[in-house]
Each structure stands twice: as C-alpha cells, then as structure tokens.
Design an enzyme around this catalytic site. Structure first.
Site, PDB file in Angstrom:
ATOM      1  N   GLY A 133       0.800  -1.225   0.000  1.00 56.21           N
ATOM      2  CA  GLY A 133       0.000   0.000   0.000  1.00 56.21           C
ATOM      3  C   GLY A 133       0.829   1.270   0.000  1.00 56.21           C
ATOM      4  O   GLY A 133       1.931   1.329  -0.548  1.00 56.21           O
ATOM      5  N   SER A 134       0.296   2.264   0.667  1.00 62.01           N
ATOM      6  CA  SER A 134       0.837   3.620   0.550  1.00 62.01           C
ATOM      7  C   SER A 134       2.243   3.773   1.078  1.00 62.01           C
ATOM      8  O   SER A 134       2.857   4.821   0.874  1.00 62.01           O
ATOM      9  CB  SER A 134      -0.089   4.580   1.305  1.00 62.01           C
ATOM     10  N   THR A 135       2.757   2.760   1.788  1.00 64.78           N
ATOM     11  CA  THR A 135       4.151   2.874   2.224  1.00 64.78           C
ATOM     12  C   THR A 135       5.078   3.001   1.033  1.00 64.78           C
ATOM     13  O   THR A 135       6.191   3.483   1.160  1.00 64.78           O
ATOM     14  CB  THR A 135       4.566   1.640   3.032  1.00 64.78           C
ATOM     15  N   PHE A 136       4.590   2.621  -0.161  1.00 65.46           N
ATOM     16  CA  PHE A 136       5.425   2.708  -1.352  1.00 65.46           C
ATOM     17  C   PHE A 136       5.508   4.128  -1.914  1.00 65.46           C
ATOM     18  O   PHE A 136       6.342   4.413  -2.762  1.00 65.46           O
ATOM     19  CB  PHE A 136       4.877   1.778  -2.451  1.00 65.46           C
TER      20      PHE A 136
END
Lengths: 388, 593
Positions: B312-315
């Site tokens: 998810g948004s950790t990327f």
C-alpha cells in the site's frame, strides 16, 4: 616232504607289516603332521584357558580334551595308514554310506547348540559333526568313481561323482554350512582336474565363476557388503578380523612372549578359527612361518609323490585328500591375514575340536596310506617296453 | 563312442585259421589299449599335479609374505569408532548480539526396550502407559510381547520420567543418551531460530539437524566440529525481541488481526535487531505443517520474510523520492490531485477528497493516491522499475534464513503505465515486510542500499547509492511530517522523533479482485528523524479497530498505534535517550546584591 608242505607253521610271505609300513610310509609328511599336532597342543595351552574360564571349567580342560582326542586321532591315522589302498577304499565306502545317512538325518536328530545351524549330533560327553567325517570318505568314493571310468567299458564315474557332490552340497547348504560345501566342491574340482578335465571346461567354469561373482556382487546387498568389507583396507578394529590383524602386528617377529598375549581374551574363536592369531601374537612370525612351511611340505610332498603314482584311483584320491587338507589350512590363515574374505574354517590338526581332529586323523591317515611307496611296475615297463 | 577296430585283424584271422582262441588276442589288444590310456592319463596327471603343487606353494608363500608384512608393521590401538561416518554431537550454541543463549544443547535420554529381556512385558507396558499417557497401551503390549528385538518407546524423556521408568525395575527397559536442542526462551524469536530434529539415529547418539530458520541455514556450521563450539552470533537482541513480540501480540489482539509481523533493523549495518511473526510457535516442539488450507496461515510461516503482500501507501515515498532525485518535483511543488483520476477503464481515487492540488509534501502527508500516480506517470515505467530493483524489490531478500528464497516478490509481467501508477501507491507489486524495511533503511541512512542480515556484524554496509543524501534527508523530513500532522499522527513518541508512512492495502481475493473489508495495514517508520538509526516495519493482517461507531481498518488507526507503542518500549532498551525539549529556565532575579 609231506610234512614240509603241510602242517608247517603258517609263514608270512613278504615283510612283516610294521617294518614294511615304516619303510614305505612318507616319514617326512608324517613328522610334519605330528609336529603340527604338537604345535596345536602348545597353542591350545595359550588359547583355550580364557574360554575354559568363561565356561567355568578348569583352565586346561580344553587342552586335556584336545590331547585325548589328538591321541585318538593319531592312533586312527597310524592304523589307517597301515591299510592297503583297497582296504582303505572299502572301509571308506562303508564310512561314506554311514556318514551320508548321518548327514541326511541331521535335520531330524541333530542339534544346533544355539548357533543357528544344525550341524551336530550331541552324544552327551561329546558332539559329532558328520560333515567333518564325510569329507575324507567322500573324496575316496569320488576318486573310486572317477578311476572306474578309466576302465574300458567302465561306468561314467565322473558324472556319478558329480551327482554325488551336488547332492551333498545341497544337504550342507540346507544346514547351512557353506564352508564345508565349498570344501567338498573344491576337492571334487581338484580331483576332476587331475582326472583329466577338458581344458575348455576349466576355462568355461572359471569364466562362469567370475561372471556369477560379479552378478552376485551387483544383485545381493549382503554379498556386496562382505566383499566391500574385505576390499576395504581399513579394518574395523572391533571385529574379530580387526583383533586378529592387530594381534599379528603386535606379535612382530618373535612374539610378545608365552602367555603374554591379549587377543585370546577378546576373540571368542581364539581356539579354533583364529588360533593362528594367537600363535602370531605369542610366538611371533617365526612360529607362523613354521606352521605355514609344515602345511606346505605336507601338501607339496604328497602331490610330488602322487605324480609318480600309476594307479588312477590312488592318484586321484590322494590328490583330493592332500588338496582338501591344504586348502583348509590356507583359507584359515588367509582369512587371518585378510587375503581371503572372512569364512569360519578350522586349522586342521591345530585348532581345537574333537570331530575335526579325528576326521583330520582319518584324512591324513588315508593320505599316508596312498602316498606310501609301492612298486610302480617299472620293472614290468622295462620288460614290456612300455612307457615310451 | 567310436570303437577302435581290433588291430591287427589279420592276426585274429590267422589265429582262427590255425585253431587258436582269438579271444586271447582280443584280450591282449584290449590290455594294450588300456595301458596306453593309463599312460596318457598319468602323463597328463603328472603335469596337472605339478600345476597344483605350484599353486599351493605360491598360495602358502603369499600367506607367509603377508604375515611377514603384517608382523613388521606397527600395531594400532583398538579405537572405539563407529562404522560409517560417526554421529557427531555437540551442536554449537546460538546466541543473540549480547551473547545471551537462544539455542543450546541439553543432555537427555531416549527410552527403548529389548522385549526378550523383559521380565513382565504386560506389567511393564501398563506402567509405561501410566508414565507416558500419550502412548497407546494396547499397542505397547503388542510391541513388547511380540517377536521384535528392539522397540523405541520415547525419543526424549525428562529426568522425572526417567526416574519413574527406573522405578519399574525392568532390565529390558534401557536408555540411550541423547543430546536435544533446547530453546530456553520458548517462542521468542521462533521464526528466526527455526528448529531442529533428529536425523540419523543410533542407540548411543542421534544426529541433530536444523529444519528451519538459522538452524537449517547454518546447519553445516553448527555441526562442524572444527568450530570448536564457538556459538553462532545473531544480530537479534533478545530483550528487544521479547518486548517487540509482547507489544505486537497485544496489538494484534486489540486490533483483532489474524496475523502480524514486525521488523526492527539497523539502517546502517542492515542487522535485524528484532523480527517477529505472529502467530508463532515454540521451537522446542515444532507444530506439524498444516494439512489443509494455506500454509501462510500456519504458525510456522514467517510473515516477515516469506509473506509477500501489497504494502500500500508505504510505497509512495519511493515514487516521491525518485521524482525528487530526478528533479521532477521539489518538496513544495504543487501536484494536481483532482479526482478521480481515470486511466482507461481504471479509476484512481483518494480516501478523502483533498482538493484540486497539494504540495509534494502534502501528497505524502495526506497519502494521496492521485498525486502519487501523477508523479509516477512523470517518472515512467522503466525508471520506476530500475529504481525499485535498486532497492531490492524484485528479488528475494538475501537474509540468512532458510525460508528467505521463498519470499520472492510478485511483480507484474507487463510493467505497463497503469502498473507504474498503481505500484507507486503500493498495489500491483507484492513484497515482504523485510523488503520494505530494507528499502526504508536505504532512505533513512542517507541513500545507500543495505542488505538485511541476521548475523551480528557491527560493520557499516557500503552499498551502492540509490538516492542523494539531500533527497534522502528530504524524504525523511516528509515522513516526519506524516507523523506530526498526517495519517500517522498516533505514531508520535515524545523524544524519539518518529518519521514514517502508513499503508493500507486491500487484500486481494484468491479469485481475483479485492476484498472490501480485509486489509493489510502497515506502518513503516524510522527514528529518530534527525539522525535515523533504526527502521521499524509493523504489519497487521486483517486488523479492524472497533472502538468507534464504525469499524476502522486504516493503518493510522491500527498499525500506527502498535508501532508507536513498540518504539516507546524498545527505544530505551536500545540505549537511545529521548530528546526532551528543556523548558526554559525561569529567569532568576537577583533581589539583592
């Protein structure tokens, strides 16, 4: 005149038995056998006390028994050696019938002494192993059969003797006792060889043996492991073989000294199958070489004397006896020095064992009877201009 | 057989004429043939006997020579060696970075029976069944009274059980010494250690072999006697590991997650200080692999290394960092975030509507999918793929665990433009939490790649540079903003300057598509932001936080509080001092001179 012919005391024609025996016997071979027996007693003094101790007997119990059996064996040997080849043959045929029946009845009446193979008759005070007695008489009977085929119009003795060999081997294999079976086959093979086996058969059988050996190695796990263990130069020092090899090394040239040996305490078969290791440890290489030379002299001398023998029966029977005797000693010692794969085999006349001793006495007695010097028709040859 | 013609026939005929008996002549002929045959046989036998004699002579000579050779060689001491290669005991210990025991050996016994030596087999079987309730009494009676000569009863027994067996007093019940592997901390670091079991087994000893984790990875080393028992030193800190497990266990229960993983990694050395995967197991008695369902639900499954998830948004920070590295955007560049963003039949939308445009920093702070996807479009597929490869996202991690190769990331075969856009916010590429930790460590340490390691090293890794130090510092400060005023506001731990990024990814259905109500919530953090030393990744599988009116699943509500609590607990254990803003000293007014 009449008195001169009739009513006289029966005069013996020819020589008296004993002097003639002494003159014609192979004294070298007989001496070697007696020395071997003496060595056997000496080694028994060293090798058997541990066993006696384990079995809770007097330390020299086995030595006294060995001496008693040995006395009997020597008596048997001398008596047998005095007989004429014809008498030997007749008694051997009778003995063969007896031994054959005894062997056949083993599965019913025999005992295995808890060792897994039914080979013995228990007589209470002693036990008898029929196969030991069968060996010499079988050789004589087989030689008789083979010799009969030399007569014009005689029976096909070689085939008969082969059938007999096969029958006996099957019975021995059932016990199971592959060692004795192998000895029987070997003796028959040697006799057949001397009796004129065709060359192509000799090479054919050799090829077959090698082929089947390779096949057995590739197909039988048990067999392959035995052979691998034999070929492996590293011997596990905890096996009997390992102890024996170490004892020979320990002994060196002159031995560790009388009674100083250690191997007899570790080896359960020190007094029978591995007695040579005891000899090597306590008396050194000198004693072992002496034993080897004694066997060598017995075998080669007997064979040399048989070379001049004209009677095919005597020649073949003598060859069989000498070779069976020699090969047994060879296998026993060959195993101890790891030239041959492990196979339990007693050292004739040296190892402890009543049956083995007395049967050995019968065997060498017959051998001596056959190797006695006797007229070989040399004068007749000259007269009839034979032998050119 | 061809009969030899009677020769000379003339003599017989003549004898007949003269009235003599021809039979005598025939007999004489026969005798002559007989003699000839015998002479031939004798000559042949002579040669063959000579051969035999020579063979015996040579054979006896060979034996004599061999005897001589043996007698002249040195005797060797009888050694008690086992046939074949011996079973070597004494597996080396495994210790943590401070030398505390993680795995060691323990002397115990195996129990076996020799039924033929049993005095009372039925009685013995009954007593044994009392001592070992897990044994089947009937089967035991059958084994002990049957024809078997050797029966294993138990592979390992405790001293109490051994005493109880002694008390039976049966001579046929015997003990074989065993060396068993003991993990004194129980389930702590279970996935790292893996476990061991018996390999080849004899009566007197048994081989201990590693079956998973470092026990398997370093099996050769641990068994090698040449190391003389020097222990295997891991980078794990036992205290931190235990605290992390405890916090994560609590967090997992509070958030109703079915699984969780956490990794704490040193950003400069790549050492993994703590690696937790829940549910876990006790390596002293490894559970059996699952026979039904997915192995990824097994306690044996190491979610931190083997589990590959869309994170998810950790990327997003990777896309933003790369864009800044390439000079496409600056921290304050305004990005169009008007939604939804339509690309073919795909629609990309944000969790909330963040208005027409946001600064780059705010794209991260508010976690805008649209903004990140637009930046990724600028970067393009090739450059994105290259950058993610340089961070290690396209191959399995090289951490020294036997399970590592099975943690292969899943990436799209066709790296199309839509893939580029979805990968930028963490969908379409699945990687393990350990991959994420290693990539965050690369940003946190100033822009150089680090390979995660489980072995103690204390050595700075000089990996290839993936970001310039300025961009890396900018990225960290953006992540600090995420905690201060963004989605990870629960992540603030006073004094430790936590910087991080949340990620809430819908779980893919096995049949395709995504679940509406199942997420993987991830919090990837580094601290302290001013000089990052550690990276922490916390991942919760299917968390749901139910304290509010409606269930909340976003990482900000689930993974972040757990991560913050973890930092609160372990930062002091790591020897870090909180940076406290000292209150201004009240001015001292001297009232008199």
């Amino acid at each position: 005149m009449t008195e001169m012919v009739y009513g006289t005391a029966p005069a013996q024609t020819g020589d008296p038995i004993i002097p003639r025996w002494w003159r014609t016997i192979d004294r070298w071979t007989m001496s070697c056998i007696l020395i071997l027996f003496g060595i056997g007693l000496l080694l028994g003094l060293a090798a058997s006390p541990p066993l006696a101790e384990r079995n809770g007997l007097a330390p020299f119990y086995y030595v006294t028994r060995q001496a008693a059996f040995g006395g009997m064996a020597i008596t048997v040997m001398i008596v047998t050696s005095m007989m004429s080849p014809r008498l030997v043959r007749r008694l051997a045929v009778l003995g063969f019938l007896g031994a054959f029946v005894a062997l056949a009845l083993l599965p019913i009446l025999g005992t295995d002494f808890g060792k897994g193979a039914v080979r013995w008759y228990s007589l209470g005070f002693a036990s008898v192993q029929p196969s030991e007695f069968l060996k010499p008489v079988f050789i004589v009977v087989a030689a008789w059969l083979m010799a009969a085929s030399y007569e014009i119009g005689g029976p096909p003795g070689k085939t008969y003797s082969f059938a007999l060999t096969v029958a006996i081997c099957l019975m021995l294999a059932l016990q199971p006792d592959f060692g004795q079976a192998a000895l029987i086959v070997f003796a028959w093979g040697v006799m057949y060889f001397v009796a004129g086996a065709p060359m192509f058969l000799i090479f054919g059988v050799t090829g077959l043996v090698i082929g089947s050996g390779v096949f057995a190695y590739n197909s039988s796990e048990h067999f392959a492991r035995r052979i691998d263990g034999f070929l492996n130069p590293e011997v596990d020092p905890r096996t009997q073989l390992g102890y024996a090899a170490n004892a020979i090394r320990e002994g060196g040239f002159f031995g560790v000294g009388v009674g100083e040996g250690q191997v007899k305490w570790s080896l359960p078969d020190a007094h029978t199958d591995f007695i040579i290791a005891v000899a090597a440890e306590e008396y050194g290489l000198v004693c072992v070489l002496a034993i080897i030379v004694l066997y060598m002299v017995i075998v080669t001398r007997s064979l040399a004397r048989l070379m001049g023998e004209r009677d095919p029966f005597i020649r073949i029977a003598g060859t069989g006896l000498a070779c069976a005797f020699g090969v047994q000693a060879m296998i026993n010692m060959g195993v101890a020095v790891r030239l041959l794969p492990a196979k339990g085999m007693t050292l004739p006349f040296v190892s402890y064992g009543g049956s083995s001793l007395i049967a050995g006495g019968v065997m060498v007695g017959m051998l001596l009877a056959f190797t006695r010097s006797r007229p070989q028709g040399k004068m007749g040859d000259i007269l009839s201009r034979r032998g050119h | 057989m061809i009969r030899t013609p009677l020769r000379p026939l003339a003599r017989v005929l003549k004898a007949r004429e003269s009235g003599e008996n021809p039979a005598t002549i025939e007999a004489e002929n026969k005798r002559r043939r007989h003699d000839e045959m015998h002479d031939r046989a004798k000559n042949r036998a002579e040669g063959r006997l000579l051969v035999l004699g020579a063979v015996f002579f040579l054979a006896f000579s060979a034996i004599g020579l061999q005897m001589g050779a043996m007698a002249s060689s040195e005797a060797e001491e009888p050694r008690a060696i086992a046939s074949g290669n011996p079973i070597i005991g004494q597996r080396a210990d495994i210790v943590d970075r401070n030398g505390r025991i993680l795995a060691t050996n323990f002397d115990t016994y195996a129990l076996y029976a020799q039924p033929q030596q049993l005095v009372d087999p039925e009685g013995a079987a009954a007593r044994l069944a009392e001592i070992f309730p897990e044994l089947d009494a009937e089967r035991l009676v059958k084994d002990l009274t049957g024809s078997r000569k050797f029966v294993w009863i138990r592979r390992q027994i405790s001293p109490e059980q051994m005493q109880a067996v002694h008390d039976i007093g049966e001579p046929g019940l015997l003990f074989g010494p065993r060396e068993m592997r003991l993990y004194p901390n129980g389930p702590v670091a279970s996935h790292v250690l893996g476990g061991a079991s018996f390999g080849r087994e004899g009566v007197d000893s048994a081989e201990v072999i590693g079956v998973a984790g470092v026990e398997r990875q370093f099996d050769q080393y641990l068994r090698d006697p040449a190391n003389e028992g020097s222990p295997l030193e891991l980078s794990i800190d036992l205290t931190v590991q235990a605290a992390a497990e405890r916090v994560l266990q609590g967090g997992m229960m509070l958030m109703n997650a079915k699984g969780a993983a956490a990794i704490l990694m040193d950003v400069r050395t790549g050492e993994v200080i703590s690696m937790v995967s829940l549910p876990d197991f006790d390596p002293n008695s490894r559970p059996l692999p699952l026979t039904t369902g997915s192995q990824s639900d097994s306690p044996l499954f190491n979610r931190a290394v083997q589990g590959v998830y869309e994170l998810g948004s950790t990327f997003k920070i990777f896309a933003i960092s790369q864009a800044m590295e390439l000079g496409l955007v600056g921290a304050n560049t305004m990005i169009d975030t008007k939604g939804p963003l339509t690309w073919g039949r795909f629609r990309i939308s944000d969790f909330h509507n963040y208005g027409p445009q946001l600064s780059t920093t705010d794209v991260i702070v508010k976690s805008s999918n649209i903004g990140t996807a637009r930046i990724a479009q600028e970067i393009g597929a090739d450059r994105q793929k290259e950058f993610l490869t340089s961070l290690g996202f396209l191959e399995a991690t090289k951490i020294e665990l036997s399970e590592a190769p099975s943690g292969r990331p899943l990436s799209p075969k066709q790296w199309s433009e839509i893939s580029t856009m979805t990968i930028s916010y963490g969908h379409g590429l699945s990687a393990s939490p350990l991959h994420l930790a290693a990539a965050y460590a690369a940003i946190a340490n100033g822009g150089t790649r680090v390979e995660p390691t489980i072995l103690k090293s204390n050595q700075l890794q000089q990996g290839p540079r993936v970001l310039s130090p300025d961009v890396a510092a900018e990225a960290v400060s953006m992540m600090r903003q995420v905690v201060v005023r963004g989605t990870a506001s629960f992540g603030e731990v006073p004094g430790y300057e936590v910087a991080g990024k949340t990620g809430t990814a819908d779980k893919p259905m096995p049949t395709g598509g995504y679940y509406e109500d199942k997420v993987i919530a991830t919090f990837a953090a580094t601290f302290p932001a001013s000089a990052p030393r550690y990276v922490l990744v916390v991942t919760l599988d299917e968390p749901v936080e139910t304290s509010g009116t409606e269930p909340r699943r976003t990482a900000g509500w689930t993974a972040v509080p757990v991560g913050a609590e973890m930092i609160r607990r372990i930062a002091p254990l790591l020897g870090m001092r909180p940076q406290v803003d000292m209150a201004d000293l009240t001015g001292v007014t001297l009232t008199s001179n």
